[in-house]
Design a protein around this motif. Structure first.
Motif, PDB file in Angstrom:
ATOM      1  N   VAL A  28       0.847  -1.193   0.000  1.00  0.00           N
ATOM      2  CA  VAL A  28       0.000   0.000   0.000  1.00  0.00           C
ATOM      3  C   VAL A  28       0.882   1.241   0.000  1.00  0.00           C
ATOM      4  CG1 VAL A  28      -1.790   1.258   1.259  1.00  0.00           C
ATOM      5  CG2 VAL A  28      -1.789  -1.241   1.267  1.00  0.00           C
ATOM      6  N   VAL A  29       0.566   2.179  -0.890  1.00  0.00           N
ATOM      7  CA  VAL A  29       1.242   3.476  -0.926  1.00  0.00           C
ATOM      8  C   VAL A  29       0.265   4.527  -0.415  1.00  0.00           C
ATOM      9  CG1 VAL A  29       2.319   5.232  -2.401  1.00  0.00           C
ATOM     10  CG2 VAL A  29       2.746   2.802  -2.826  1.00  0.00           C
ATOM     11  N   TYR A  30       0.770   5.420   0.439  1.00  0.00           N
ATOM     12  CA  TYR A  30      -0.046   6.449   1.077  1.00  0.00           C
ATOM     13  C   TYR A  30       0.226   7.818   0.479  1.00  0.00           C
ATOM     14  CZ  TYR A  30      -0.770   2.787   4.485  1.00  0.00           C
ATOM     15  OH  TYR A  30      -1.093   1.603   5.083  1.00  0.00           O
ATOM     16  N   ASN A  31      -0.780   8.664   0.526  1.00  0.00           N
ATOM     17  CA  ASN A  31      -0.661  10.036   0.026  1.00  0.00           C
ATOM     18  C   ASN A  31       0.254  10.853   0.934  1.00  0.00           C
ATOM     19  OD1 ASN A  31      -1.312  12.179  -1.729  1.00  0.00           O
ATOM     20  ND2 ASN A  31      -2.793  12.957  -0.268  1.00  0.00           N
ATOM     21  N   ASP A  32       0.926  11.795   0.345  1.00  0.00           N
ATOM     22  CA  ASP A  32       1.687  12.784   1.104  1.00  0.00           C
ATOM     23  C   ASP A  32       1.596  14.107   0.359  1.00  0.00           C
ATOM     24  OD1 ASP A  32       3.725  13.013  -0.920  1.00  0.00           O
ATOM     25  OD2 ASP A  32       4.737  11.279  -0.083  1.00  0.00           O
ATOM     26  N   ASP A  38       4.091  13.081 -11.108  1.00  0.00           N
ATOM     27  CA  ASP A  38       5.063  12.482 -12.029  1.00  0.00           C
ATOM     28  C   ASP A  38       6.042  11.575 -11.301  1.00  0.00           C
ATOM     29  OD1 ASP A  38       3.941  13.638 -14.264  1.00  0.00           O
ATOM     30  OD2 ASP A  38       5.325  15.341 -14.294  1.00  0.00           O
ATOM     31  N   HIS A  39       6.510  11.995 -10.126  1.00  0.00           N
ATOM     32  CA  HIS A  39       7.453  11.180  -9.357  1.00  0.00           C
ATOM     33  C   HIS A  39       6.809   9.859  -8.929  1.00  0.00           C
ATOM     34  CE1 HIS A  39      10.659  10.032  -6.661  1.00  0.00           C
ATOM     35  NE2 HIS A  39       9.783   9.940  -5.663  1.00  0.00           N
ATOM     36  N   VAL A  40       5.581   9.922  -8.443  1.00  0.00           N
ATOM     37  CA  VAL A  40       4.882   8.706  -8.006  1.00  0.00           C
ATOM     38  C   VAL A  40       4.653   7.781  -9.197  1.00  0.00           C
ATOM     39  CG1 VAL A  40       2.811   7.767  -6.918  1.00  0.00           C
ATOM     40  CG2 VAL A  40       3.824   9.886  -6.045  1.00  0.00           C
ATOM     41  N   ILE A  41       4.198   8.322 -10.307  1.00  0.00           N
ATOM     42  CA  ILE A  41       3.947   7.521 -11.509  1.00  0.00           C
ATOM     43  C   ILE A  41       5.233   6.849 -11.977  1.00  0.00           C
ATOM     44  CG2 ILE A  41       3.360   7.652 -13.973  1.00  0.00           C
ATOM     45  CD1 ILE A  41       1.328   9.910 -13.130  1.00  0.00           C
ATOM     46  N   GLU A  42       6.301   7.607 -12.104  1.00  0.00           N
ATOM     47  CA  GLU A  42       7.586   7.053 -12.558  1.00  0.00           C
ATOM     48  C   GLU A  42       8.083   5.972 -11.611  1.00  0.00           C
ATOM     49  OE1 GLU A  42      10.251  10.364 -13.028  1.00  0.00           O
ATOM     50  OE2 GLU A  42       8.956  11.313 -14.517  1.00  0.00           O
ATOM     51  N   THR A  43       7.914   6.194 -10.310  1.00  0.00           N
ATOM     52  CA  THR A  43       8.372   5.226  -9.324  1.00  0.00           C
ATOM     53  C   THR A  43       7.566   3.936  -9.398  1.00  0.00           C
ATOM     54  OG1 THR A  43       9.112   7.007  -7.868  1.00  0.00           O
ATOM     55  CG2 THR A  43       8.812   4.845  -6.870  1.00  0.00           C
ATOM     56  N   LEU A  44       6.253   4.033  -9.552  1.00  0.00           N
ATOM     57  CA  LEU A  44       5.429   2.829  -9.668  1.00  0.00           C
ATOM     58  C   LEU A  44       5.768   2.036 -10.925  1.00  0.00           C
ATOM     59  CD1 LEU A  44       1.939   4.135  -8.470  1.00  0.00           C
ATOM     60  CD2 LEU A  44       3.558   2.697  -7.212  1.00  0.00           C
ATOM     61  N   LYS A  46       8.778   1.961 -12.415  1.00  0.00           N
ATOM     62  CA  LYS A  46      10.093   1.345 -12.222  1.00  0.00           C
ATOM     63  C   LYS A  46      10.077   0.260 -11.154  1.00  0.00           C
ATOM     64  CE  LYS A  46      12.697   5.389 -13.639  1.00  0.00           C
ATOM     65  NZ  LYS A  46      13.504   6.529 -13.200  1.00  0.00           N
ATOM     66  N   VAL A  47       9.513   0.554 -10.006  1.00  0.00           N
ATOM     67  CA  VAL A  47       9.601  -0.356  -8.864  1.00  0.00           C
ATOM     68  C   VAL A  47       8.585  -1.496  -8.950  1.00  0.00           C
ATOM     69  CG1 VAL A  47       9.329  -0.531  -6.358  1.00  0.00           C
ATOM     70  CG2 VAL A  47      10.569   1.411  -7.347  1.00  0.00           C
ATOM     71  N   CYS A  48       7.346  -1.175  -9.270  1.00  0.00           N
ATOM     72  CA  CYS A  48       6.271  -2.175  -9.264  1.00  0.00           C
ATOM     73  C   CYS A  48       5.994  -2.746 -10.641  1.00  0.00           C
ATOM     74  CB  CYS A  48       4.988  -1.564  -8.686  1.00  0.00           C
ATOM     75  SG  CYS A  48       5.174  -1.001  -6.988  1.00  0.00           S
ATOM     76  N   ARG A  49       6.720  -2.270 -11.645  1.00  0.00           N
ATOM     77  CA  ARG A  49       6.559  -2.725 -13.022  1.00  0.00           C
ATOM     78  C   ARG A  49       5.135  -2.519 -13.533  1.00  0.00           C
ATOM     79  NH1 ARG A  49       9.783  -6.142 -10.338  1.00  0.00           N
ATOM     80  NH2 ARG A  49       8.245  -7.781  -9.996  1.00  0.00           N
ATOM     81  N   HIS A  50       4.556  -1.378 -13.145  1.00  0.00           N
ATOM     82  CA  HIS A  50       3.231  -1.009 -13.645  1.00  0.00           C
ATOM     83  C   HIS A  50       3.344  -0.495 -15.071  1.00  0.00           C
ATOM     84  CE1 HIS A  50       0.830  -0.172  -9.691  1.00  0.00           C
ATOM     85  NE2 HIS A  50       1.437  -1.331  -9.657  1.00  0.00           N
ATOM     86  N   THR A  51       2.249  -0.597 -15.807  1.00  0.00           N
ATOM     87  CA  THR A  51       2.157   0.116 -17.072  1.00  0.00           C
ATOM     88  C   THR A  51       1.932   1.590 -16.722  1.00  0.00           C
ATOM     89  OG1 THR A  51      -0.242  -0.093 -17.214  1.00  0.00           O
ATOM     90  CG2 THR A  51       1.080  -1.875 -18.202  1.00  0.00           C
ATOM     91  N   ALA A  52       2.097   2.456 -17.683  1.00  0.00           N
ATOM     92  CA  ALA A  52       1.857   3.881 -17.437  1.00  0.00           C
ATOM     93  C   ALA A  52       0.415   4.103 -16.979  1.00  0.00           C
ATOM     94  CB  ALA A  52       2.159   4.691 -18.692  1.00  0.00           C
ATOM     95  N   GLN A  54      -1.641   1.939 -15.424  1.00  0.00           N
ATOM     96  CA  GLN A  54      -1.809   1.448 -14.050  1.00  0.00           C
ATOM     97  C   GLN A  54      -1.242   2.443 -13.046  1.00  0.00           C
ATOM     98  OE1 GLN A  54       0.360  -2.275 -14.628  1.00  0.00           O
ATOM     99  NE2 GLN A  54      -1.376  -3.356 -13.700  1.00  0.00           N
ATOM    100  N   ALA A  55      -0.041   2.947 -13.344  1.00  0.00           N
ATOM    101  CA  ALA A  55       0.621   3.876 -12.426  1.00  0.00           C
ATOM    102  C   ALA A  55      -0.185   5.164 -12.276  1.00  0.00           C
ATOM    103  CB  ALA A  55       2.035   4.180 -12.922  1.00  0.00           C
ATOM    104  N   GLU A  56      -0.725   5.664 -13.373  1.00  0.00           N
ATOM    105  CA  GLU A  56      -1.543   6.883 -13.315  1.00  0.00           C
ATOM    106  C   GLU A  56      -2.802   6.660 -12.492  1.00  0.00           C
ATOM    107  OE1 GLU A  56      -2.265   8.153 -17.342  1.00  0.00           O
ATOM    108  OE2 GLU A  56      -0.117   8.323 -17.756  1.00  0.00           O
ATOM    109  N   GLN A  57      -3.463   5.519 -12.703  1.00  0.00           N
ATOM    110  CA  GLN A  57      -4.686   5.229 -11.958  1.00  0.00           C
ATOM    111  C   GLN A  57      -4.399   5.082 -10.467  1.00  0.00           C
ATOM    112  OE1 GLN A  57      -6.246   1.788 -13.979  1.00  0.00           O
ATOM    113  NE2 GLN A  57      -7.251   3.025 -15.551  1.00  0.00           N
ATOM    114  N   CYS A  58      -3.335   4.372 -10.127  1.00  0.00           N
ATOM    115  CA  CYS A  58      -2.976   4.220  -8.713  1.00  0.00           C
ATOM    116  C   CYS A  58      -2.636   5.569  -8.095  1.00  0.00           C
ATOM    117  CB  CYS A  58      -1.794   3.258  -8.562  1.00  0.00           C
ATOM    118  SG  CYS A  58      -2.244   1.526  -8.781  1.00  0.00           S
TER     119      CYS A  58
END
Length: 95
Positions: A28-32, A38-44, A46-52, A54-58
């Motif tokens: 689980v990732v929490y808001n801050d 952009d940083h959260v999307i890029e990190t998801l 790279k780290v979680c191997r999300h598609t763009a 998926q990362a945007e939706q999360c």
């Protein structure tokens, strides 16, 4: 056809599946108020191997709901990802 053995077999399969699924955890990732979208999307990605997508939706869910399960797996599968998210200054936990 023997209904009793078929039902018993089905119950055994259900128990085995339940035992396997109870080992699954949520990453689980929490808001801050620090990290950019952009940083959260890029990190998801790279780290979680999300598609763009998926990362945007999360990221939207994290922003509007306060948190989002970004990955489901065993503790062993998720612990490295959780550490990598922390290294990128994201707030994350395994639940």
């Amino acid at each position: 056809m023997n209904w009793d053995t078929d039902i018993l077999h089905e119950e055994q399969v259900e128990v085995e599946l339940l035992e396997e699924s109870t080992d699954l955890r949520n990453l689980v990732v929490y808001n801050d108020e620090v990290n950019t979208f952009d940083h959260v999307i890029e990190t998801l990605i790279k780290v979680c191997r999300h598609t763009a997508e998926q990362a945007e939706q999360c990221t939207m869910l994290i922003h509007y709901k306060g948190k989002c399960t970004v990955k489901v797996g065993s503790y062993e599968e998720l612990v490295g990802m959780c550490t990598a998210l922390h290294d990128k200054d994201l707030s994350a936990d395994i639940e």
